[in-house]
Design a protein around this motif. Structure first.
Motif, PDB file in Angstrom:
ATOM      1  N   ALA A 352       1.010  -1.228   0.012  1.00 27.58           N
ATOM      2  CA  ALA A 352       0.052  -0.024  -0.100  1.00 27.58           C
ATOM      3  C   ALA A 352       0.867   1.268   0.223  1.00 27.58           C
ATOM      4  CB  ALA A 352      -1.032   0.033   1.261  1.00 27.58           C
ATOM      5  N   ILE A 353       0.466   2.406  -0.407  1.00 27.50           N
ATOM      6  CA  ILE A 353       1.064   3.651  -0.516  1.00 27.50           C
ATOM      7  C   ILE A 353       1.197   4.065   0.988  1.00 27.50           C
ATOM      8  CG2 ILE A 353       1.195   6.177  -1.451  1.00 27.50           C
ATOM      9  CD1 ILE A 353      -0.165   5.033  -4.031  1.00 27.50           C
ATOM     10  N   SER A 354       2.140   4.234   1.522  1.00 26.90           N
ATOM     11  CA  SER A 354       2.518   4.637   2.711  1.00 26.90           C
ATOM     12  C   SER A 354       2.708   6.122   3.022  1.00 26.90           C
ATOM     13  CB  SER A 354       3.483   4.003   3.607  1.00 26.90           C
ATOM     14  OG  SER A 354       4.762   4.019   2.926  1.00 26.90           O
ATOM     15  N   GLY A 355       3.132   6.754   1.820  1.00 26.07           N
ATOM     16  CA  GLY A 355       3.466   8.317   1.772  1.00 26.07           C
ATOM     17  C   GLY A 355       3.596   8.671   0.452  1.00 26.07           C
ATOM     18  N   ILE A 356       3.276  10.123   0.284  1.00 25.01           N
ATOM     19  CA  ILE A 356       3.505  10.717  -0.884  1.00 25.01           C
ATOM     20  C   ILE A 356       3.613  12.061  -0.818  1.00 25.01           C
ATOM     21  CG2 ILE A 356       0.944  10.924  -1.524  1.00 25.01           C
ATOM     22  CD1 ILE A 356       1.542  10.513  -4.513  1.00 25.01           C
ATOM     23  N   MET A 357       4.768  12.860  -1.369  1.00 27.70           N
ATOM     24  CA  MET A 357       4.881  14.296  -1.127  1.00 27.70           C
ATOM     25  C   MET A 357       5.422  14.897  -2.484  1.00 27.70           C
ATOM     26  SD  MET A 357       8.367  13.281   1.161  1.00 27.70           S
ATOM     27  CE  MET A 357       7.340  11.893   1.821  1.00 27.70           C
ATOM     28  N   GLN A 358       5.332  16.216  -2.368  1.00 23.15           N
ATOM     29  CA  GLN A 358       5.908  16.952  -3.521  1.00 23.15           C
ATOM     30  C   GLN A 358       6.592  18.158  -2.862  1.00 23.15           C
ATOM     31  OE1 GLN A 358       4.044  19.690  -6.816  1.00 23.15           O
ATOM     32  NE2 GLN A 358       4.133  17.511  -7.406  1.00 23.15           N
ATOM     33  N   GLY A 359       8.001  18.437  -3.255  1.00 23.64           N
ATOM     34  CA  GLY A 359       8.410  19.634  -3.379  1.00 23.64           C
ATOM     35  C   GLY A 359       9.007  20.357  -4.460  1.00 23.64           C
ATOM     36  N   THR A 360       8.922  21.571  -4.483  1.00 22.17           N
ATOM     37  CA  THR A 360       9.056  22.593  -5.710  1.00 22.17           C
ATOM     38  C   THR A 360      10.016  23.714  -5.485  1.00 22.17           C
ATOM     39  OG1 THR A 360       7.313  23.917  -5.495  1.00 22.17           O
ATOM     40  CG2 THR A 360       6.882  21.873  -6.622  1.00 22.17           C
ATOM     41  N   HIS A 361      10.450  24.196  -6.570  1.00 25.47           N
ATOM     42  CA  HIS A 361      11.182  25.509  -6.502  1.00 25.47           C
ATOM     43  C   HIS A 361      11.093  26.038  -7.727  1.00 25.47           C
ATOM     44  CE1 HIS A 361      14.559  28.450  -5.648  1.00 25.47           C
ATOM     45  NE2 HIS A 361      14.591  28.260  -6.773  1.00 25.47           N
ATOM     46  N   ILE A 362      10.871  27.667  -7.879  1.00 27.88           N
ATOM     47  CA  ILE A 362      10.673  28.301  -8.935  1.00 27.88           C
ATOM     48  C   ILE A 362      11.328  29.832  -8.758  1.00 27.88           C
ATOM     49  CG2 ILE A 362       8.136  29.358  -8.580  1.00 27.88           C
ATOM     50  CD1 ILE A 362       8.069  28.983 -11.679  1.00 27.88           C
ATOM     51  N   GLU A 363      12.023  30.191  -9.648  1.00 27.39           N
ATOM     52  CA  GLU A 363      12.528  31.613  -9.655  1.00 27.39           C
ATOM     53  C   GLU A 363      12.516  32.356 -10.966  1.00 27.39           C
ATOM     54  OE1 GLU A 363      17.387  31.260  -9.729  1.00 27.39           O
ATOM     55  OE2 GLU A 363      16.489  29.966  -8.314  1.00 27.39           O
ATOM     56  N   VAL A 364      11.749  33.387 -10.916  1.00 27.45           N
ATOM     57  CA  VAL A 364      11.642  34.140 -12.202  1.00 27.45           C
ATOM     58  C   VAL A 364      12.432  35.236 -12.215  1.00 27.45           C
ATOM     59  CG1 VAL A 364       9.932  35.017 -13.867  1.00 27.45           C
ATOM     60  CG2 VAL A 364       9.225  32.759 -12.738  1.00 27.45           C
ATOM     61  N   ASN A 365      13.266  35.653 -13.070  1.00 21.52           N
ATOM     62  CA  ASN A 365      14.067  36.752 -13.040  1.00 21.52           C
ATOM     63  C   ASN A 365      14.287  37.258 -14.687  1.00 21.52           C
ATOM     64  OD1 ASN A 365      15.976  35.222 -14.358  1.00 21.52           O
ATOM     65  ND2 ASN A 365      16.969  34.722 -12.291  1.00 21.52           N
ATOM     66  N   GLU A 366      15.263  38.159 -14.813  1.00 15.95           N
ATOM     67  CA  GLU A 366      15.500  38.824 -16.063  1.00 15.95           C
ATOM     68  C   GLU A 366      15.841  37.743 -17.265  1.00 15.95           C
ATOM     69  OE1 GLU A 366      15.796  41.940 -13.012  1.00 15.95           O
ATOM     70  OE2 GLU A 366      16.633  39.881 -13.334  1.00 15.95           O
ATOM     71  N   HIS A 367      16.505  36.777 -16.798  1.00 13.45           N
ATOM     72  CA  HIS A 367      16.826  35.672 -17.934  1.00 13.45           C
ATOM     73  C   HIS A 367      15.877  34.555 -18.258  1.00 13.45           C
ATOM     74  CE1 HIS A 367      20.924  37.280 -16.909  1.00 13.45           C
ATOM     75  NE2 HIS A 367      20.651  37.029 -15.605  1.00 13.45           N
ATOM     76  N   GLY A 368      14.824  34.316 -17.272  1.00 15.33           N
ATOM     77  CA  GLY A 368      13.883  33.581 -17.305  1.00 15.33           C
ATOM     78  C   GLY A 368      13.318  32.951 -16.082  1.00 15.33           C
ATOM     79  N   ALA A 369      12.831  31.579 -16.243  1.00 13.68           N
ATOM     80  CA  ALA A 369      12.320  30.846 -15.199  1.00 13.68           C
ATOM     81  C   ALA A 369      13.107  29.475 -15.129  1.00 13.68           C
ATOM     82  CB  ALA A 369      10.960  30.492 -15.435  1.00 13.68           C
ATOM     83  N   ARG A 370      13.687  29.558 -13.716  1.00 17.94           N
ATOM     84  CA  ARG A 370      14.142  27.965 -13.376  1.00 17.94           C
ATOM     85  C   ARG A 370      13.408  27.451 -12.468  1.00 17.94           C
ATOM     86  NH1 ARG A 370      19.294  27.887 -10.881  1.00 17.94           N
ATOM     87  NH2 ARG A 370      19.849  25.849 -12.080  1.00 17.94           N
ATOM     88  N   ALA A 371      12.699  26.341 -12.614  1.00 19.68           N
ATOM     89  CA  ALA A 371      11.713  25.676 -11.811  1.00 19.68           C
ATOM     90  C   ALA A 371      12.179  24.241 -11.582  1.00 19.68           C
ATOM     91  CB  ALA A 371      10.535  25.828 -12.103  1.00 19.68           C
ATOM     92  N   ALA A 372      11.791  23.545 -10.444  1.00 18.26           N
ATOM     93  CA  ALA A 372      11.869  22.045 -10.529  1.00 18.26           C
ATOM     94  C   ALA A 372      10.871  21.525  -9.483  1.00 18.26           C
ATOM     95  CB  ALA A 372      13.569  21.934  -9.779  1.00 18.26           C
ATOM     96  N   VAL A 373      10.847  20.135  -9.510  1.00 20.82           N
ATOM     97  CA  VAL A 373       9.951  19.380  -8.628  1.00 20.82           C
ATOM     98  C   VAL A 373      10.340  18.039  -8.402  1.00 20.82           C
ATOM     99  CG1 VAL A 373       8.452  18.911 -10.493  1.00 20.82           C
ATOM    100  CG2 VAL A 373       7.535  18.879  -8.235  1.00 20.82           C
ATOM    101  N   TYR A 374      10.066  17.401  -7.374  1.00 22.65           N
ATOM    102  CA  TYR A 374      10.126  15.888  -7.248  1.00 22.65           C
ATOM    103  C   TYR A 374       8.720  15.712  -6.562  1.00 22.65           C
ATOM    104  CZ  TYR A 374      10.975  16.008  -2.123  1.00 22.65           C
ATOM    105  OH  TYR A 374      10.645  16.215  -0.617  1.00 22.65           O
ATOM    106  N   THR A 375       8.059  14.455  -7.112  1.00 24.22           N
ATOM    107  CA  THR A 375       7.113  13.917  -6.382  1.00 24.22           C
ATOM    108  C   THR A 375       7.486  12.516  -5.831  1.00 24.22           C
ATOM    109  OG1 THR A 375       5.523  15.219  -7.716  1.00 24.22           O
ATOM    110  CG2 THR A 375       4.651  13.328  -6.596  1.00 24.22           C
ATOM    111  N   GLY A 376       7.296  12.111  -4.783  1.00 25.36           N
ATOM    112  CA  GLY A 376       7.834  10.801  -3.983  1.00 25.36           C
ATOM    113  C   GLY A 376       6.483  10.168  -3.600  1.00 25.36           C
ATOM    114  N   ILE A 377       6.404   8.886  -4.069  1.00 21.49           N
ATOM    115  CA  ILE A 377       5.479   7.923  -3.442  1.00 21.49           C
ATOM    116  C   ILE A 377       6.302   6.845  -2.749  1.00 21.49           C
ATOM    117  CG2 ILE A 377       3.771   6.492  -4.026  1.00 21.49           C
ATOM    118  CD1 ILE A 377       2.889   8.071  -6.375  1.00 21.49           C
TER     119      ILE A 377
END
Length: 418
Positions: A352-377
């Motif tokens: 059975a799935i005992s846990g699921i989580m997500q962490g993200t980061h985003i930064e928007v500046n003059e150059h563009g957008a950097r973003a990342a995420v992980y989803t863990g089950i």
């Protein structure tokens, strides 16, 4: 590479009758935007990463567990090749561009578990997933998974993963984007200005640019306007600026959220064809449109937009209890219940799935957008502007979506305070 149309319709929430449903991506985005926020009320989520992780685990489910995952995710009849095409379409990098997008999946299996070869082959082929054997009781097990997440998010995310030794299976999905503006904002044009947040005013750096030939959309039904700012690989950042005080209305309505982010220029009506309504006629039209959004059109023009956009950076984390509660509300229940979960397609024995989580980061500046995420089950604002040139000043709570080249919402967020 273009992914299958049917699969794209699922992810865009277009697999039902128009206006009747929002699909998993926008339903889960709505729930997460309304539930999860940092101390300033800001949130960044990746419904695509969550969908991919759950679609992967669905490959090993059976019975009612499979039915619930299939119904909620909208994955009826999708093939291994369709999943694989989706992953490849995100990871493909056109020649001559600086922007990068990538999705990576991994399956971590306890050394005490003997998985079915058919499951391993399926996730490797369909999701290009890495399959790793691991001793979850090893004190360094969590560090190994954390290192994998850091590697595939270019160091933007370095979560402290802890394993207690009872895990049998862990599924991790990461999404990374380093998107560069087609026409970068000039740093010398960045100046301080006031952002009117819902917790008060704050003076922050605002970037300025004259964006030529960009879509400008206006929805009088739900009260928002949108400008799509392109990146150099034909992906884009869609900025939705709600009327003052109406952001929460959009956040809590999945259909309205989908309408705000997924409406394409071809689905709109040119401004010159707009029929002006006044008084009771306009009120009646808006009330009718609340019941049937498709009855009230969205108007659009290709414009030159004088954009003033604040720099922003958001870190979001959704813990297991919150995410499980959201998924239960969407119809996925058995997967988390040891007495009802059926993952016999993964291995013999109870899982059975005992846990699921997500962490993200985003930064928007003059150059563009950097973003990342992980989803863990683990087992009524300013009047809409029309014409050849408009001013689009993002100085109050707004929403955004970082769209792929195929117009999938890779990241969705709300900025309430800066």
């Amino acid at each position: 590479m273009e992914a299958d149309t049917a699969l794209f319709d699922v992810l865009k929430g277009l697999d039902g009758e128009p206006g009747e449903r929002a699909g998993f991506v926008y339903h889960s985005a709505s729930e997460m935007l309304a539930t999860v926020a940092d101390g300033r009320g800001n949130v960044n989520v990746s419904p695509i990463s969550l969908w991919l992780a759950l679609a992967l685990v669905a490959q090993g489910s059976q019975g009612r567990t499979l039915e619930q995952l299939t119904d909620t995710l909208g994955i009826h009849g999708l093939s291994e090749n369709q999943y694989r095409t989706l992953v490849e379409s995100i990871n493909q990098r056109p020649p001559g561009v600086k922007s990068v997008m990538s999705v990576h999946d991994s399956v971590w299996i306890s050394a005490t578990l003997t998985p079915h070869i058919s499951f391993i082959d399926e996730v490797r082929h369909a999701f290009a997933a890495e399959v790793n054997s691991i001793d979850f009781s090893d004190p360094n097990a969590g560090k190994s998974i954390s290192f994998w997440i850091s590697k595939h998010t270019r160091g933007l995310l370095q979560p402290a993963i802890e394993c207690n030794g009872t895990e049998l299976l862990s599924i991790i999905s990461t999404v990374f984007a380093d998107s560069r503006w087609k026409d970068p904002f000039e740093i010398n044009d960045t100046t301080p200005a006031v952002f009117h947040g819902d917790q008060g005013d704050a003076t922050v750096p605002f970037m300025h640019q004259r964006c030529e030939d960009v879509p400008y959309l206006c929805d009088e039904t739900f009260g928002w306007e949108r400008v799509d700012i392109p990146f150099d690989d034909d992906s884009e950042l869609r900025i939705v600026l709600p009327d003052p005080g109406t952001l929460e209305t959009l956040v809590h309505d999945p259909i309205a959220l989908r309408r705000a982010f997924s409406t394409e220029l071809a689905e709109t009506i040119p401004q010159e064809d707009k029929q002006e309504l006044t008084g009771m006629d306009r009120l009646k039209a808006k009330l009718a449109a609340r019941k049937n959004p498709a009855s009230m059109p969205i108007y659009a023009n290709i414009v030159t937009a004088k954009v003033a956009l604040p720099r922003f950076e958001i870190d979001s984390a959704i813990n297991a209890r919150t995410l499980v509660s959201i998924l239960r509300s969407l119809g996925i229940t058995d997967a988390f219940d040891p007495t009802h979960a059926d993952f016999s397609g993964i291995c013999e024995g109870a899982l059975a799935i005992s846990g699921i989580m997500q962490g993200t980061h985003i930064e928007v500046n003059e150059h563009g957008a950097r973003a990342a995420v992980y989803t863990g089950i683990a087992v009524a604002g300013a009047a809409p502007q029309w014409g050849p040139e408009i001013t689009f000043t993002v100085d109050r709570p707004f929403m955004y979506a970082l769209m792929t080249r195929d117009r999938l919402p890779l990241f969705v967020g709300a900025v309430r305070n800066l």
